[in-house]
Motif scaffolding. Structure first.
Motif, mmCIF file in Angstrom:
data_model
loop_
_atom_site.group_PDB
_atom_site.id
_atom_site.type_symbol
_atom_site.label_atom_id
_atom_site.label_comp_id
_atom_site.label_asym_id
_atom_site.label_seq_id
_atom_site.Cartn_x
_atom_site.Cartn_y
_atom_site.Cartn_z
ATOM 1 N N ASP A 198 0.880 -1.276 0.041
ATOM 2 C CA ASP A 198 -0.157 -0.033 -0.126
ATOM 3 C C ASP A 198 0.995 1.516 0.032
ATOM 4 N N HIS A 199 2.124 1.188 0.342
ATOM 5 C CA HIS A 199 2.944 2.253 0.398
ATOM 6 C C HIS A 199 4.014 2.455 -0.856
ATOM 7 N N ASP A 200 3.626 1.470 -1.855
ATOM 8 C CA ASP A 200 4.307 1.652 -3.342
ATOM 9 C C ASP A 200 3.560 2.854 -3.847
ATOM 10 N N SER A 201 4.406 3.698 -4.777
ATOM 11 C CA SER A 201 3.853 4.805 -5.344
ATOM 12 C C SER A 201 4.014 4.613 -6.866
ATOM 13 N N GLY A 202 5.125 5.381 -7.392
ATOM 14 C CA GLY A 202 5.120 5.140 -9.168
ATOM 15 C C GLY A 202 5.647 3.742 -9.575
ATOM 16 N N SER A 203 6.203 3.150 -8.610
ATOM 17 C CA SER A 203 6.807 1.681 -9.278
ATOM 18 C C SER A 203 5.673 0.784 -9.342
ATOM 19 N N SER A 204 5.980 -0.058 -10.445
ATOM 20 C CA SER A 204 5.005 -1.123 -10.890
ATOM 21 C C SER A 204 5.308 -2.499 -10.170
ATOM 22 N N SER A 205 4.182 -3.089 -10.066
ATOM 23 C CA SER A 205 4.061 -4.517 -9.408
ATOM 24 C C SER A 205 4.019 -5.566 -10.597
ATOM 25 N N PHE A 206 4.260 -5.037 -11.899
ATOM 26 C CA PHE A 206 4.099 -5.687 -12.933
ATOM 27 C C PHE A 206 5.366 -5.565 -13.978
ATOM 28 N N LEU A 207 5.377 -7.118 -14.633
ATOM 29 C CA LEU A 207 6.640 -7.047 -15.592
ATOM 30 C C LEU A 207 6.086 -7.782 -16.778
ATOM 31 N N PHE A 208 6.365 -7.502 -18.106
ATOM 32 C CA PHE A 208 5.877 -8.227 -19.084
ATOM 33 C C PHE A 208 6.799 -7.830 -20.302
ATOM 34 N N GLY A 209 6.835 -9.179 -20.846
ATOM 35 C CA GLY A 209 7.889 -9.359 -21.999
ATOM 36 C C GLY A 209 8.006 -10.766 -22.457
ATOM 37 N N PRO A 210 9.217 -10.933 -23.145
ATOM 38 C CA PRO A 210 9.679 -12.385 -23.728
ATOM 39 C C PRO A 210 10.054 -13.203 -22.327
ATOM 40 N N THR A 211 9.828 -14.502 -22.454
ATOM 41 C CA THR A 211 10.038 -15.394 -21.270
ATOM 42 C C THR A 211 11.384 -15.217 -20.679
ATOM 43 N N GLU A 212 12.427 -15.094 -21.379
ATOM 44 C CA GLU A 212 13.610 -15.291 -20.850
ATOM 45 C C GLU A 212 14.094 -13.754 -20.250
ATOM 46 N N GLU A 213 13.589 -12.659 -20.600
ATOM 47 C CA GLU A 213 13.678 -11.349 -19.992
ATOM 48 C C GLU A 213 12.799 -11.226 -18.600
ATOM 49 N N ILE A 214 11.770 -11.971 -18.647
ATOM 50 C CA ILE A 214 11.004 -11.765 -17.389
ATOM 51 C C ILE A 214 11.426 -13.047 -16.443
ATOM 52 N N PHE A 215 11.614 -14.028 -16.821
ATOM 53 C CA PHE A 215 11.706 -15.140 -15.739
ATOM 54 C C PHE A 215 13.118 -15.118 -15.473
ATOM 55 N N THR A 216 13.751 -13.970 -14.637
ATOM 56 C CA THR A 216 15.138 -14.110 -14.347
ATOM 57 C C THR A 216 15.056 -14.491 -12.734
ATOM 58 N N GLU A 217 16.109 -14.966 -12.398
ATOM 59 C CA GLU A 217 16.259 -15.323 -10.977
ATOM 60 C C GLU A 217 15.700 -14.301 -10.126
ATOM 61 N N GLU A 218 16.173 -13.088 -10.519
ATOM 62 C CA GLU A 218 15.924 -11.847 -9.393
ATOM 63 C C GLU A 218 14.470 -11.518 -9.766
ATOM 64 N N ASN A 219 13.919 -11.676 -10.776
ATOM 65 C CA ASN A 219 12.412 -11.292 -10.717
ATOM 66 C C ASN A 219 11.695 -12.141 -10.227
ATOM 67 N N LEU A 220 11.969 -13.513 -10.391
ATOM 68 C CA LEU A 220 11.027 -14.656 -9.859
ATOM 69 C C LEU A 220 11.094 -14.426 -8.076
ATOM 70 N N SER A 221 12.407 -14.564 -7.515
ATOM 71 C CA SER A 221 12.561 -14.415 -6.319
ATOM 72 C C SER A 221 11.926 -13.315 -5.632
ATOM 73 N N LYS A 222 12.100 -12.152 -6.174
ATOM 74 C CA LYS A 222 11.302 -11.033 -5.681
ATOM 75 C C LYS A 222 9.815 -11.101 -5.639
ATOM 76 N N ALA A 223 9.201 -11.655 -6.862
ATOM 77 C CA ALA A 223 7.660 -11.802 -6.965
ATOM 78 C C ALA A 223 7.233 -12.973 -6.027
ATOM 79 N N PHE A 224 8.207 -14.066 -5.696
ATOM 80 C CA PHE A 224 7.255 -15.311 -4.964
ATOM 81 C C PHE A 224 7.988 -15.058 -3.563
ATOM 82 N N GLY A 225 8.980 -14.108 -3.291
ATOM 83 C CA GLY A 225 9.223 -13.756 -1.774
ATOM 84 C C GLY A 225 10.142 -15.254 -1.277
ATOM 85 N N THR A 226 10.858 -15.943 -2.385
ATOM 86 C CA THR A 226 11.711 -16.906 -1.891
ATOM 87 C C THR A 226 13.195 -17.143 -2.958
ATOM 88 N N LYS A 227 13.961 -17.635 -2.726
ATOM 89 C CA LYS A 227 15.092 -17.697 -3.544
ATOM 90 C C LYS A 227 14.615 -18.752 -4.639
#
Length: 275
Positions: free
Chosen positions: A228-257
């Motif tokens: 609820d404290h997020d402002s301009g940043s997006s909670s959403f990523l969109f694009g080709p599989t290899e660009e979106i499913f990186t270890e960094e993006n996935l770990s951040k989204a799911f809250g686990t390594k």
């Protein structure tokens, strides 16, 4: 055609669910929408369909659809269309559904033609299209059965056939693989991917299995739970599989390594938990 979401922010009461989301779904696209429980996958699909929900508040942004005209960048708000006109362009299949009436499978799929009917009277062409959609899903032998006699997986396939009967430009499917056995699940994704290409339908579907998503989708959408404290940043990523499913993006989204690797047989990106 193009279905476009611009700078969308929405939520329920005081809870922010979608934050600053922008992307386009084109005819022929096949997109898998992934993210943990509570990240807003169902909310995003319902907003894209313009489903009426008194508890959902769109704080900012818009959903636009291109017009079939000679102007390449001519868009109108999706909300400006009547419910029947929207149904001719967008088929939305919610995550769960129960019908009080025990329709035959054929009559249930025929309901997908309601927007084209005359006051609920279906033409021979409507009935022909419903039959063709049942055939597409391998359900012709089910047409005289009633929907309450179906298994959960069978009912899911019937619901997809009904959505297809709308002959939409876009299909928004909320967990269409739910209740589908693990043998048929990849076949369903393969069918939907092929359907998008063959009929030039833009399809976006939510799915929990990130590895199946990575196997079949060229484009992925990844939602993260937003604060609820997020402002301009997006909670959403969109694009080709290899660009979106990186270890960094996935770990951040799911809250686990999480780790990624290339499957030795499929030669596709796959995801695994930390060992």
């Amino acid at each position: 055609m193009e279905l476009k979401c611009e700078n969308l922010t929405a939520g329920y009461e005081n809870k922010l669910v979608l934050n600053n989301i922008s992307f386009s779904l084109f005819s022929g696209d096949f997109v898998c929408l992934c993210g943990p429980n509570g990240s807003g996958k169902s909310t995003l699909l319902s907003v894209l369909s313009q489903l009426s929900d008194k508890d959902l508040k769109i704080n900012s942004g818009s959903v636009l659809i291109s017009q079939q005209s000679n102007e390449p960048h001519s868009f109108i708000p999706l909300s400006s269309l009547s419910a029947k006109e929207r149904a001719k362009k967008i088929a939305y299949m919610q995550q769960a559904e129960f019908s009080t009436w025990d329709f035959t499978v054929f009559d249930f799929v025929l309901q997908g033609r309601f927007a084209y009917s005359k006051n609920g009277w279906y033409s021979d062409e409507d009935k022909k299209i419903a039959s063709e959609c049942l055939k597409e899903l391998g359900l012709s032998d089910f047409s005289t059965r009633t929907i309450h006699a179906l298994s959960g997986g069978e009912f899911q396939k019937v619901r997809i056939a009904r959505a297809l009967a709308q002959q939409p430009a876009f299909m928004l499917l909320d967990e269409p693989a739910a209740n589908i056995d693990f043998v048929y699940e990849p076949k369903l994704l393969e069918f939907l991917k092929e359907l998008a290409e063959r009929k030039n339908i833009g399809i976006i579907l939510s799915i929990h299995d990130v590895n199946l998503a990575a196997l079949y989708a060229k484009k992925l959408a990844l939602l993260s739970p937003c604060s609820d404290h997020d402002s301009g940043s997006s909670s959403f990523l969109f694009g080709p599989t290899e660009e979106i499913f990186t270890e960094e993006n996935l770990s951040k989204a799911f809250g686990t390594k999480l780790h990624t690797y290339t499957h030795q047989i499929y030669n596709k990106l796959q995801v695994t938990h930390e060992q």
